[in-house]
Design a protein around this motif. Structure first.
Motif, PDB file in Angstrom:
ATOM      1  N   THR A 132       1.978 -13.224  19.241  1.00  0.00           N
ATOM      2  CA  THR A 132       2.684 -13.063  20.506  1.00  0.00           C
ATOM      3  C   THR A 132       2.950 -11.581  20.742  1.00  0.00           C
ATOM      4  O   THR A 132       2.842 -10.764  19.817  1.00  0.00           O
ATOM      5  CB  THR A 132       4.029 -13.804  20.502  1.00  0.00           C
ATOM      6  N   VAL A 133       3.333 -11.233  21.961  1.00  0.00           N
ATOM      7  CA  VAL A 133       3.723  -9.862  22.255  1.00  0.00           C
ATOM      8  C   VAL A 133       4.928  -9.469  21.403  1.00  0.00           C
ATOM      9  O   VAL A 133       5.036  -8.328  20.936  1.00  0.00           O
ATOM     10  CB  VAL A 133       4.028  -9.694  23.760  1.00  0.00           C
ATOM     11  N   ALA A 134       5.830 -10.408  21.159  1.00  0.00           N
ATOM     12  CA  ALA A 134       6.979 -10.129  20.291  1.00  0.00           C
ATOM     13  C   ALA A 134       6.527  -9.733  18.890  1.00  0.00           C
ATOM     14  O   ALA A 134       7.126  -8.845  18.260  1.00  0.00           O
ATOM     15  CB  ALA A 134       7.897 -11.347  20.231  1.00  0.00           C
ATOM     16  N   ASP A 135       5.461 -10.355  18.390  1.00  0.00           N
ATOM     17  CA  ASP A 135       4.924  -9.970  17.081  1.00  0.00           C
ATOM     18  C   ASP A 135       4.410  -8.540  17.102  1.00  0.00           C
ATOM     19  O   ASP A 135       4.563  -7.794  16.135  1.00  0.00           O
ATOM     20  CB  ASP A 135       3.790 -10.916  16.669  1.00  0.00           C
ATOM     21  N   TRP A 136       3.783  -8.145  18.210  1.00  0.00           N
ATOM     22  CA  TRP A 136       3.301  -6.762  18.323  1.00  0.00           C
ATOM     23  C   TRP A 136       4.473  -5.792  18.233  1.00  0.00           C
ATOM     24  O   TRP A 136       4.408  -4.786  17.511  1.00  0.00           O
ATOM     25  CB  TRP A 136       2.588  -6.546  19.658  1.00  0.00           C
ATOM     26  N   THR A 137       5.548  -6.101  18.969  1.00  0.00           N
ATOM     27  CA  THR A 137       6.711  -5.222  18.985  1.00  0.00           C
ATOM     28  C   THR A 137       7.327  -5.112  17.597  1.00  0.00           C
ATOM     29  O   THR A 137       7.652  -4.009  17.125  1.00  0.00           O
ATOM     30  CB  THR A 137       7.759  -5.750  19.982  1.00  0.00           C
ATOM     31  N   ARG A 138       7.487  -6.233  16.923  1.00  0.00           N
ATOM     32  CA  ARG A 138       8.083  -6.231  15.583  1.00  0.00           C
ATOM     33  C   ARG A 138       7.198  -5.479  14.594  1.00  0.00           C
ATOM     34  O   ARG A 138       7.698  -4.761  13.721  1.00  0.00           O
ATOM     35  CB  ARG A 138       8.317  -7.657  15.115  1.00  0.00           C
ATOM     36  N   ALA A 139       5.879  -5.629  14.730  1.00  0.00           N
ATOM     37  CA  ALA A 139       4.964  -4.911  13.844  1.00  0.00           C
ATOM     38  C   ALA A 139       5.045  -3.412  14.079  1.00  0.00           C
ATOM     39  O   ALA A 139       5.030  -2.609  13.144  1.00  0.00           O
ATOM     40  CB  ALA A 139       3.538  -5.413  14.057  1.00  0.00           C
ATOM     41  N   GLN A 140       5.128  -2.997  15.349  1.00  0.00           N
ATOM     42  CA  GLN A 140       5.258  -1.578  15.665  1.00  0.00           C
ATOM     43  C   GLN A 140       6.564  -1.012  15.106  1.00  0.00           C
ATOM     44  O   GLN A 140       6.594   0.120  14.609  1.00  0.00           O
ATOM     45  CB  GLN A 140       5.194  -1.383  17.173  1.00  0.00           C
ATOM     46  N   ALA A 141       7.632  -1.799  15.164  1.00  0.00           N
ATOM     47  CA  ALA A 141       8.910  -1.352  14.600  1.00  0.00           C
ATOM     48  C   ALA A 141       8.789  -1.147  13.090  1.00  0.00           C
ATOM     49  O   ALA A 141       9.334  -0.178  12.539  1.00  0.00           O
ATOM     50  CB  ALA A 141      10.007  -2.362  14.924  1.00  0.00           C
ATOM     51  N   ARG A 142       8.050  -2.027  12.431  1.00  0.00           N
ATOM     52  CA  ARG A 142       7.822  -1.866  10.992  1.00  0.00           C
ATOM     53  C   ARG A 142       7.031  -0.586  10.719  1.00  0.00           C
ATOM     54  O   ARG A 142       7.308   0.137   9.755  1.00  0.00           O
ATOM     55  CB  ARG A 142       7.060  -3.080  10.450  1.00  0.00           C
ATOM     56  N   LEU A 143       6.041  -0.308  11.546  1.00  0.00           N
ATOM     57  CA  LEU A 143       5.262   0.923  11.388  1.00  0.00           C
ATOM     58  C   LEU A 143       6.149   2.146  11.567  1.00  0.00           C
ATOM     59  O   LEU A 143       6.074   3.101  10.776  1.00  0.00           O
ATOM     60  CB  LEU A 143       4.111   0.955  12.391  1.00  0.00           C
ATOM     61  N   LEU A 144       6.979   2.146  12.597  1.00  0.00           N
ATOM     62  CA  LEU A 144       7.864   3.288  12.832  1.00  0.00           C
ATOM     63  C   LEU A 144       8.838   3.468  11.676  1.00  0.00           C
ATOM     64  O   LEU A 144       9.153   4.601  11.286  1.00  0.00           O
ATOM     65  CB  LEU A 144       8.615   3.112  14.143  1.00  0.00           C
ATOM     66  N   ASP A 145       9.321   2.369  11.095  1.00  0.00           N
ATOM     67  CA  ASP A 145      10.165   2.469   9.899  1.00  0.00           C
ATOM     68  C   ASP A 145       9.407   3.182   8.784  1.00  0.00           C
ATOM     69  O   ASP A 145       9.944   4.059   8.098  1.00  0.00           O
ATOM     70  CB  ASP A 145      10.587   1.084   9.423  1.00  0.00           C
ATOM     71  N   HIS A 146       8.154   2.804   8.609  1.00  0.00           N
ATOM     72  CA  HIS A 146       7.311   3.423   7.583  1.00  0.00           C
ATOM     73  C   HIS A 146       7.127   4.916   7.840  1.00  0.00           C
ATOM     74  O   HIS A 146       7.135   5.725   6.910  1.00  0.00           O
ATOM     75  CB  HIS A 146       5.958   2.727   7.547  1.00  0.00           C
ATOM     76  N   LEU A 147       6.991   5.277   9.109  1.00  0.00           N
ATOM     77  CA  LEU A 147       6.782   6.681   9.462  1.00  0.00           C
ATOM     78  C   LEU A 147       8.072   7.489   9.468  1.00  0.00           C
ATOM     79  O   LEU A 147       8.032   8.715   9.589  1.00  0.00           O
ATOM     80  CB  LEU A 147       6.127   6.777  10.847  1.00  0.00           C
ATOM     81  N   GLY A 148       9.205   6.829   9.341  1.00  0.00           N
ATOM     82  CA  GLY A 148      10.482   7.526   9.349  1.00  0.00           C
ATOM     83  C   GLY A 148      10.989   7.851  10.738  1.00  0.00           C
ATOM     84  O   GLY A 148      11.808   8.749  10.906  1.00  0.00           O
ATOM     85  N   VAL A 149      10.521   7.100  11.742  1.00  0.00           N
ATOM     86  CA  VAL A 149      10.955   7.294  13.125  1.00  0.00           C
ATOM     87  C   VAL A 149      12.007   6.237  13.443  1.00  0.00           C
ATOM     88  O   VAL A 149      11.697   5.048  13.575  1.00  0.00           O
ATOM     89  CB  VAL A 149       9.778   7.173  14.110  1.00  0.00           C
ATOM     90  N   ASP A 150      13.262   6.663  13.549  1.00  0.00           N
ATOM     91  CA  ASP A 150      14.353   5.726  13.794  1.00  0.00           C
ATOM     92  C   ASP A 150      14.477   5.351  15.264  1.00  0.00           C
ATOM     93  O   ASP A 150      14.817   4.217  15.592  1.00  0.00           O
ATOM     94  CB  ASP A 150      15.688   6.323  13.323  1.00  0.00           C
ATOM     95  N   ARG A 151      14.238   6.312  16.138  1.00  0.00           N
ATOM     96  CA  ARG A 151      14.469   6.091  17.563  1.00  0.00           C
ATOM     97  C   ARG A 151      13.344   6.724  18.372  1.00  0.00           C
ATOM     98  O   ARG A 151      12.838   7.794  18.014  1.00  0.00           O
ATOM     99  CB  ARG A 151      15.817   6.681  17.984  1.00  0.00           C
ATOM    100  N   LEU A 152      12.961   6.065  19.436  1.00  0.00           N
ATOM    101  CA  LEU A 152      11.898   6.543  20.303  1.00  0.00           C
ATOM    102  C   LEU A 152      12.473   7.254  21.516  1.00  0.00           C
ATOM    103  O   LEU A 152      13.411   6.758  22.155  1.00  0.00           O
ATOM    104  CB  LEU A 152      11.036   5.377  20.779  1.00  0.00           C
TER     105      LEU A 152
END
Length: 412
Positions: A132-152
């Motif tokens: 789902t699109v929600a899965d895409w969003t959650r996956a992107q949030a996991r990636l940003l966590d990995h990259l150390g990006v807290d806020r966009l």
């Protein structure tokens, strides 16, 4: 350069899980702690959003890509928004740290039907969980966590990528300051749902689909080609098709892309048919049929108001700013649908601008007319919804003040 990262076990909205979610992604520019912009790609896009040299993640204070490097573009050679993302462009990579990730379910490096199931050593095929699109969003949030990006600083997307951007405002309202929803809507209308349904049936009716277990091999190329042709008709406007093709003869022989009917040798093979056949030939060489099924399902399923009483209720926790952009010739995601999204943002007190761009290019306009999009997007990222430059606003006199046709070109 596209990189891949393993993010560990991931449970999808459907309730099924995979042991290791891999995402393919690219980053551009340098991270300074507050300048991250997430770009969400459209249906068949990839992480390869721009032909810009990637800076070293470690040097910019962001974690690296997990030690795995994919092919430069994972089969999609052309950077899909190269006129929008890059130095001195609308999303300026000398000012912003840009992240673009290929969504789960796709075939450009992220986990999806053609990827290998680590538990079996074989491609997932249709054993891959529904996405789902929600899965895409959650996956992107996991990636940003990995990259150390807290806020966009911002999340920006076009078409179904715009739905993805809206989902960020709904799902992670405290992690994003600005949302740019371009050529998109809160949900698909029945006409587009119907066309997508026929496109999927073209794939699943192809004998070579084999229930989704066609790996290795070419798979249902005829069905996938037909599905893509339906998509292209949906992406173009009536005026653009008339101007581009008319009723002209193609000037070349009928290809063997699809079986020909007996009258093909007598009647004219038209330019518009030639265009569609060419697009089908190119597409089946670069995209996976199962991924097309999965991604269109995700787009069709999306409803901004799901789980809430209204679109405005879904966006109520968002405390940033919003930009909606629509195109007059786009019947896939219409001006009226974009205004519905803008009204939902306004109902929550969110500073919101809705820019209507005059164009005959249909839905493809957000990709093929970057000069018309650039000023509004660049100004929004830099200064918020009051930003310019906007000119020739005379036709907006009978519309709310948030509307403004865009004619100026950032790139001319």
């Amino acid at each position: 350069m596209t990189e891949r990262v393993s993010l560990g076990p991931f449970e999808f909205a459907c309730g099924e899980s995979i042991p290791d979610l891999e995402l393919a992604y690219e980053t551009y520019g340098e991270y300074d702690g507050g300048n991250a912009v997430l770009v969400c790609h459209a249906l068949t896009g990839s992480a390869h959003v721009a032909n810009v040299a990637r800076t070293g993640a470690e040097e910019s204070g962001v974690r690296g890509g997990g030690g795995r490097t994919a092919r430069d573009t994972d089969g999609q050679a052309r950077a899909w928004w190269n006129d929008v993302v890059g130095p001195a462009k609308a999303i300026d990579t000398t000012e912003y740290f840009v992240v673009c990730a290929n969504v789960p379910g796709s075939c450009y490096g992220s986990s999806g039907p053609p990827a290998t199931n680590p538990e079996t050593g074989e491609p997932y095929g249709t054993d891959f969980p529904a996405v789902t699109v929600a899965d895409w969003t959650r996956a992107q949030a996991r990636l940003l966590d990995h990259l150390g990006v807290d806020r966009l600083h911002a999340v920006v997307g076009g078409s179904v990528g715009g739905m993805n951007a809206l989902d960020w405002a709904k799902r992670y309202p405290d992690r994003v300051d600005r949302v740019g929803a371009i050529a998109t809507a809160a949900r698909l209308d029945p006409q587009c749902l119907a066309i997508d349904a026929v496109a999927r049936r073209a794939i699943t009716s192809d004998p070579k689909w084999e229930g989704g277990d066609y790996y290795p091999g070419d798979g249902p190329t005829e069905g996938l080609g037909l599905a893509r042709q339906l998509g292209h008709v949906m992406y173009l406007s009536k005026n653009s098709m008339d101007a581009k093709f008319g009723r002209r003869a193609a000037g070349r022989a009928v290809p063997d892309t699809f079986p020909a009917d007996p009258g093909a040798g007598f009647f004219t093979y038209r330019d518009v048919e030639s265009y569609l056949d060419y697009q089908a030939e190119r597409f089946v060489d670069r995209f996976d049929a199962n991924s097309y099924l999965y991604l269109t399902r995700a787009m069709d399923d999306y409803d901004l108001a799901e789980g809430y009483t209204s679109d405005a209720d879904a966006l109520a926790a968002f405390d940033g700013q919003a930009l909606c952009v629509s195109y007059t010739g786009d019947w896939h995601f219409t001006v009226e649908q974009a205004e519905t999204v803008a009204e939902a943002f306004r109902a929550t007190g969110t500073p919101t601008a809705h820019h209507i761009i005059e164009s005959d290019h249909g839905h493809d306009a957000f990709l093929v007319e970057p000069g018309k999009l650039g000023p509004a997007l660049r100004g929004f990222l830099a200064s918020g919804v009051r930003a310019g430059p906007i000119t020739d606003t005379a036709s907006s006199t009978d519309r709310p003040s948030q509307f403004a046709p865009v004619h100026t070109s950032l790139f001319s």
